[in-house]
Design an enzyme around this catalytic site. Structure first.
Site, mmCIF file in Angstrom:
data_model
loop_
_atom_site.group_PDB
_atom_site.id
_atom_site.type_symbol
_atom_site.label_atom_id
_atom_site.label_comp_id
_atom_site.label_asym_id
_atom_site.label_seq_id
_atom_site.Cartn_x
_atom_site.Cartn_y
_atom_site.Cartn_z
ATOM 1 N NE ARG A 241 -4.347 -1.142 0.079
ATOM 2 C CZ ARG A 241 -4.586 -2.121 -0.799
ATOM 3 N NH1 ARG A 241 -3.686 -2.431 -1.713
ATOM 4 N NH2 ARG A 241 -5.733 -2.769 -0.779
ATOM 5 C CD GLU A 270 -3.226 3.267 -5.276
ATOM 6 O OE1 GLU A 270 -4.309 2.736 -5.606
ATOM 7 O OE2 GLU A 270 -2.247 2.630 -4.882
ATOM 8 C CG HIS A 288 -3.494 -0.609 -6.880
ATOM 9 N ND1 HIS A 288 -3.931 0.019 -5.746
ATOM 10 C CD2 HIS A 288 -3.487 -1.937 -6.563
ATOM 11 C CE1 HIS A 288 -4.190 -0.859 -4.790
ATOM 12 N NE2 HIS A 288 -3.930 -2.074 -5.275
HETATM 13 C C1 DGY Z 1 -6.051 -5.843 -2.853
HETATM 14 O O1 DGY Z 1 -6.589 -6.923 -3.057
HETATM 15 O O2 DGY Z 1 -5.815 -5.425 -1.718
HETATM 16 C C2 DGY Z 1 -5.698 -5.022 -4.043
HETATM 17 O O3 DGY Z 1 -4.658 -4.151 -3.751
HETATM 18 C C3 DGY Z 1 -6.913 -4.245 -4.518
HETATM 19 O O4 DGY Z 1 -7.549 -3.707 -3.427
#
Ligand code: DGY
Length: 322
Positions: A241, A270, A288
């Site tokens: 993240r 983001e 992402h």
């Molecule tokens: C997750 O599965 O956490 C991906 O990053 C999308 O949210």
């Protein structure tokens, strides 16, 4: 008997939307726009189930509406965009989709590691710009990956899957940092060593790959001081993240050569990306897409469906987040 109403905040794979529509009364998001706070509040007011994703900011403030929603079934494993305490206080169950995205996300971490080490982003940009003048011995030389040391922060499912690829596929030595003790079997299989301190791990690795969850404890875990502990030849990979890395500090560290490169799939705000990162030749920036394969996105949707079906059958959903 009326079917429960499920509001789906983004477009999902067509096969999953069709299955969802068989089992529930569904309200889909035809144009795939990200929901505003007002739209989320309206959905929480009307729907029995909110089928959310990482782009839904389900803050305590948004969740303060006393609506009809009894379950937030998240399409994704990370639930840092949902105020879990506030959901609990409202009696709303929250589920996620672990396991099914592990291997694809680990693949993308390795892709970023290789792209950063081998300057693949730079090479592609040069070629597409018509600036490639042909092969020459000193052109775009990067860093060898084979036999180097990978530091893994967060030895959960995705961290382990990444370490396995790095060790078994690329002959890498694995060092790791994890809040709890990693099982001896896992460490043994990877010939890995667990260090008790992140600060001790940083100067020892050629690549650092982040796989810890986003929470107050991991916020800016990698900041200017930690970047300064890394080797000038090291590369940072983040598929976890954005909040785990201080993006401004990273951009500055890349600009000044404090570390050699970074491969990022996730960002602090983001879809905004820190403007200083976009101008850096030694940053590989992906939008992402860690879990982004057709099979995985379909499996994630089916996992949401399993959670919803169990919940509305009065059973404990398999992926209930406590
Ligand atoms: C997750 O599965 O956490 C991906 O990053 C999308 O949210």
């Amino acid at each position: 008997m009326a079917k429960p109403l499920a509001v789906v905040t983004r477009r999902w794979p067509a096969s999953v939307e069709a299955r969802l529509a068989d089992a529930f009364d569904v309200r889909l998001n035809a144009d795939d726009h990200p929901f505003s706070a007002d739209e989320l509040r309206a959905a929480l007011t009307d729907a029995d189930a909110l089928c959310a994703t990482v782009t839904d900011d389900l803050s305590a403030e948004v969740l303060s509406v006393s609506g009809r929603t009894r379950i937030i079934a998240n399409f994704g494993v990370g639930v840092n965009h949902i105020a879990l305490g506030a959901a609990r206080a409202q009696g709303i169950a929250v589920t996620n989709t672990p396991d099914v995205l592990t291997e694809c996300t680990a693949d993308l971490a390795m892709a970023l590691l290789l792209m950063s080490a081998r300057r693949a982003g730079e090479g592609e940009r040069e070629l597409r710009a018509g600036k490639w003048s042909g092969w020459r011995p000193t052109h775009l030389t990067g860093t060898r990956v084979w036999g180097k040391t990978l530091g893994v922060v967060g030895m959960g499912r995705i961290g382990i899957a990444t370490a396995r690829r790095a060790h078994q596929g690329f002959g890498m030595r694995i060092l790791c940092f994890n809040r709890s003790r990693v099982s001896g079997t896992v460490l043994g299989d990877l010939a890995a060593e667990q260090l008790d301190s992140l600060d001790a791990l940083l100067p020892q690795v050629d690549f650092l790959s982040l796989h810890c969850p986003a929470n107050p404890e991991s916020h800016h875990l990698i900041d200017a001081a930690r970047l300064a502990r890394m080797r000038p030849s090291a590369h940072l990979i983040n598929t976890a993240r954005g909040s785990v890395v201080d993006e401004a500090a990273l951009a500055e560290a890349l600009r000044q050569g404090v570390i050699a490169g970074a491969g990022l799939d996730v960002y602090e705000a983001e879809p905004e990306v820190h403007p200083a990162l976009a101008g850096l030749r030694n940053a590989v920036l992906l939008p992402h897409m860690g879990s982004g394969t057709d099979a995985t996105r379909e499996a994630m949707g089916m996992r949401v469906l399993d959670n919803l079906k169990a919940f509305f059958a009065g059973q404990k959903p398999p992926d209930l987040c406590d």
